[in-house]
Design a protein around this motif. Sequence first.
Motif, PDB file in Angstrom:
ATOM      1  N   VAL A 135      56.383  29.962  44.250  1.00 20.84           N
ATOM      2  CA  VAL A 135      55.254  30.803  43.866  1.00 20.84           C
ATOM      3  C   VAL A 135      54.544  31.339  45.086  1.00 20.84           C
ATOM      4  O   VAL A 135      54.460  32.557  45.296  1.00 20.84           O
ATOM      5  CB  VAL A 135      54.267  30.036  42.964  1.00 20.84           C
ATOM      6  N   SER A 136      53.970  30.438  45.888  1.00 23.90           N
ATOM      7  CA  SER A 136      53.240  30.884  47.070  1.00 23.90           C
ATOM      8  C   SER A 136      52.915  29.696  47.955  1.00 23.90           C
ATOM      9  O   SER A 136      52.876  28.544  47.508  1.00 23.90           O
ATOM     10  CB  SER A 136      51.937  31.592  46.682  1.00 23.90           C
ATOM     11  N   ASP A 137      52.647  30.004  49.215  1.00 22.89           N
ATOM     12  CA  ASP A 137      52.221  28.963  50.137  1.00 22.89           C
ATOM     13  C   ASP A 137      50.907  28.338  49.698  1.00 22.89           C
ATOM     14  O   ASP A 137      50.656  27.154  49.939  1.00 22.89           O
ATOM     15  CB  ASP A 137      52.056  29.539  51.546  1.00 22.89           C
ATOM     16  N   SER A 138      50.057  29.131  49.046  1.00 19.74           N
ATOM     17  CA  SER A 138      48.759  28.601  48.627  1.00 19.74           C
ATOM     18  C   SER A 138      48.885  27.605  47.476  1.00 19.74           C
ATOM     19  O   SER A 138      48.040  26.732  47.317  1.00 19.74           O
ATOM     20  CB  SER A 138      47.806  29.738  48.239  1.00 19.74           C
ATOM     21  N   LEU A 139      49.936  27.710  46.671  1.00 17.14           N
ATOM     22  CA  LEU A 139      50.160  26.731  45.605  1.00 17.14           C
ATOM     23  C   LEU A 139      50.781  25.457  46.167  1.00 17.14           C
ATOM     24  O   LEU A 139      50.414  24.358  45.763  1.00 17.14           O
ATOM     25  CB  LEU A 139      51.072  27.307  44.525  1.00 17.14           C
ATOM     26  N   ALA A 140      51.733  25.609  47.093  1.00 23.13           N
ATOM     27  CA  ALA A 140      52.476  24.462  47.625  1.00 23.13           C
ATOM     28  C   ALA A 140      52.499  24.510  49.152  1.00 23.13           C
ATOM     29  O   ALA A 140      53.548  24.761  49.755  1.00 23.13           O
ATOM     30  CB  ALA A 140      53.894  24.457  47.063  1.00 23.13           C
ATOM     31  N   PRO A 141      51.358  24.267  49.798  1.00 16.82           N
ATOM     32  CA  PRO A 141      51.321  24.342  51.267  1.00 16.82           C
ATOM     33  C   PRO A 141      52.216  23.315  51.948  1.00 16.82           C
ATOM     34  O   PRO A 141      52.654  23.522  53.077  1.00 16.82           O
ATOM     35  CB  PRO A 141      49.841  24.104  51.596  1.00 16.82           C
ATOM     36  N   TRP A 142      52.515  22.220  51.268  1.00 14.36           N
ATOM     37  CA  TRP A 142      53.362  21.167  51.811  1.00 14.36           C
ATOM     38  C   TRP A 142      54.815  21.624  51.993  1.00 14.36           C
ATOM     39  O   TRP A 142      55.588  20.992  52.737  1.00 14.36           O
ATOM     40  CB  TRP A 142      53.361  19.954  50.875  1.00 14.36           C
ATOM     41  N   LEU A 143      55.214  22.714  51.323  1.00 14.34           N
ATOM     42  CA  LEU A 143      56.610  23.141  51.333  1.00 14.34           C
ATOM     43  C   LEU A 143      57.008  23.819  52.641  1.00 14.34           C
ATOM     44  O   LEU A 143      58.196  23.883  52.970  1.00 14.34           O
ATOM     45  CB  LEU A 143      56.857  24.087  50.152  1.00 14.34           C
ATOM     46  N   ALA A 144      56.030  24.310  53.396  1.00 11.39           N
ATOM     47  CA  ALA A 144      56.341  25.068  54.617  1.00 11.39           C
ATOM     48  C   ALA A 144      57.171  24.251  55.603  1.00 11.39           C
ATOM     49  O   ALA A 144      58.164  24.747  56.166  1.00 11.39           O
ATOM     50  CB  ALA A 144      55.048  25.555  55.268  1.00 11.39           C
ATOM     51  N   ALA A 145      56.780  23.005  55.832  1.00 14.28           N
ATOM     52  CA  ALA A 145      57.484  22.184  56.817  1.00 14.28           C
ATOM     53  C   ALA A 145      58.927  21.891  56.404  1.00 14.28           C
ATOM     54  O   ALA A 145      59.858  22.106  57.203  1.00 14.28           O
ATOM     55  CB  ALA A 145      56.713  20.890  57.075  1.00 14.28           C
ATOM     56  N   PRO A 146      59.188  21.396  55.178  1.00 13.76           N
ATOM     57  CA  PRO A 146      60.599  21.162  54.805  1.00 13.76           C
ATOM     58  C   PRO A 146      61.424  22.445  54.740  1.00 13.76           C
ATOM     59  O   PRO A 146      62.632  22.403  54.986  1.00 13.76           O
ATOM     60  CB  PRO A 146      60.509  20.470  53.439  1.00 13.76           C
ATOM     61  N   LEU A 147      60.797  23.572  54.419  1.00 18.43           N
ATOM     62  CA  LEU A 147      61.537  24.836  54.452  1.00 18.43           C
ATOM     63  C   LEU A 147      62.053  25.107  55.857  1.00 18.43           C
ATOM     64  O   LEU A 147      63.213  25.501  56.047  1.00 18.43           O
ATOM     65  CB  LEU A 147      60.635  25.988  54.007  1.00 18.43           C
ATOM     66  N   ASP A 148      61.201  24.899  56.841  1.00 17.87           N
ATOM     67  CA  ASP A 148      61.588  25.181  58.221  1.00 17.87           C
ATOM     68  C   ASP A 148      62.604  24.183  58.752  1.00 17.87           C
ATOM     69  O   ASP A 148      63.504  24.548  59.524  1.00 17.87           O
ATOM     70  CB  ASP A 148      60.350  25.195  59.124  1.00 17.87           C
ATOM     71  N   THR A 149      62.483  22.926  58.338  1.00 15.15           N
ATOM     72  CA  THR A 149      63.363  21.900  58.893  1.00 15.15           C
ATOM     73  C   THR A 149      64.670  21.741  58.123  1.00 15.15           C
ATOM     74  O   THR A 149      65.711  21.446  58.713  1.00 15.15           O
ATOM     75  CB  THR A 149      62.641  20.540  58.947  1.00 15.15           C
ATOM     76  N   LEU A 150      64.619  21.949  56.812  1.00 11.91           N
ATOM     77  CA  LEU A 150      65.794  21.689  55.975  1.00 11.91           C
ATOM     78  C   LEU A 150      66.501  22.962  55.499  1.00 11.91           C
ATOM     79  O   LEU A 150      67.694  22.908  55.172  1.00 11.91           O
ATOM     80  CB  LEU A 150      65.387  20.860  54.747  1.00 11.91           C
ATOM     81  N   ALA A 151      65.785  24.057  55.422  1.00 12.56           N
ATOM     82  CA  ALA A 151      66.376  25.270  54.842  1.00 12.56           C
ATOM     83  C   ALA A 151      66.072  26.496  55.698  1.00 12.56           C
ATOM     84  O   ALA A 151      65.759  27.567  55.189  1.00 12.56           O
ATOM     85  CB  ALA A 151      65.848  25.471  53.424  1.00 12.56           C
TER      86      ALA A 151
END
Length: 311
Positions: free
Chosen positions: A76-92
């Motif tokens: 949806v958005s970074d504002s809904l799931a701010p925690w997702l930014a780090a695993p996106l960068d490291t895992l995907a």
Amino acid sequence: MFRLALAASLVSSGAALAEAPHVSTDILPVHSLASRVMAGVGSPDMLVDPGASPHGYALRPSQAAALQDSDAVIWVSDSLAPWLAAPLDTLAADAVRLELMDVAGATTHPYRAEAVFEGHDDPDDPDEQGHDEHAHDHSGLDPHGWLDPVNARVWLSEIAETLADIDPENADTYRANAEAGRAELAALIADVEARMAPLADQPFVVFHDAYQYFETRFGLNSAGAISLGDASQPSVARVAEILAIMVERGVVCVFSEPQFNPGLVATVAAGTDARTGVIDPIGRGLEPGAAFYPALIEQVANAFEACLSGT
């Protein structure tokens, strides 16, 4: 209708499941839209467990593995799931990314921090739609955009084009599924518009401000929100504001949410003529899959209709 059309698309597609790209999604509504587009080709993974808050979440090992294998990640958005930014960068890091609130043509609304709401802008006003495609700072953005099914129609097309770029062999299937899904949602929108129209002058209060997109799209009259967010307790002053506006505007219904203690809502409604209802912005308890999203919009509409009309 949705299930029949979905079954037809599954039968007509000759694509093999093994050929499907690996797609990860964040929450149930996004998983459902991606499932609709991928019907007959494959199934997306879901990163956030049903029933869990998307605002703060820790991936289970199996979810982290799915993210690492992803060809595309849709959220949806970074504002809904701010925690997702780090695993996106490291895992995907190499996965194609699709942030739905950033899609051109999607309607967005600002976050409302106040307890009492004044009214809604026109959701079809061009000033309320889209934004600079290079602007990724969502400070102040209300992230609950999936509750506007017009957004979902826009997103179906964008998901189809994203997957078509990754998997050209199945591009026709993705686009046909998206168009079928858009038609199904158009019929659903028309039905909900007709049902909500008689309720436009019925003021209500919600537990937390998750429904702005639905309210604005269908012309409903939200007076305010008891809590600033789903993870915070309201101050005494905020509750006092809500109690005052309930009397001033003649609020007819106060909505709780199934994952939170309804005691506060009952306390707010006590001593007034307001009814209480239960509404869920993320559809906990509904069956995941392609039919989930229209069922969610139907469920939200049913909750509003029942409490606002007193039926």
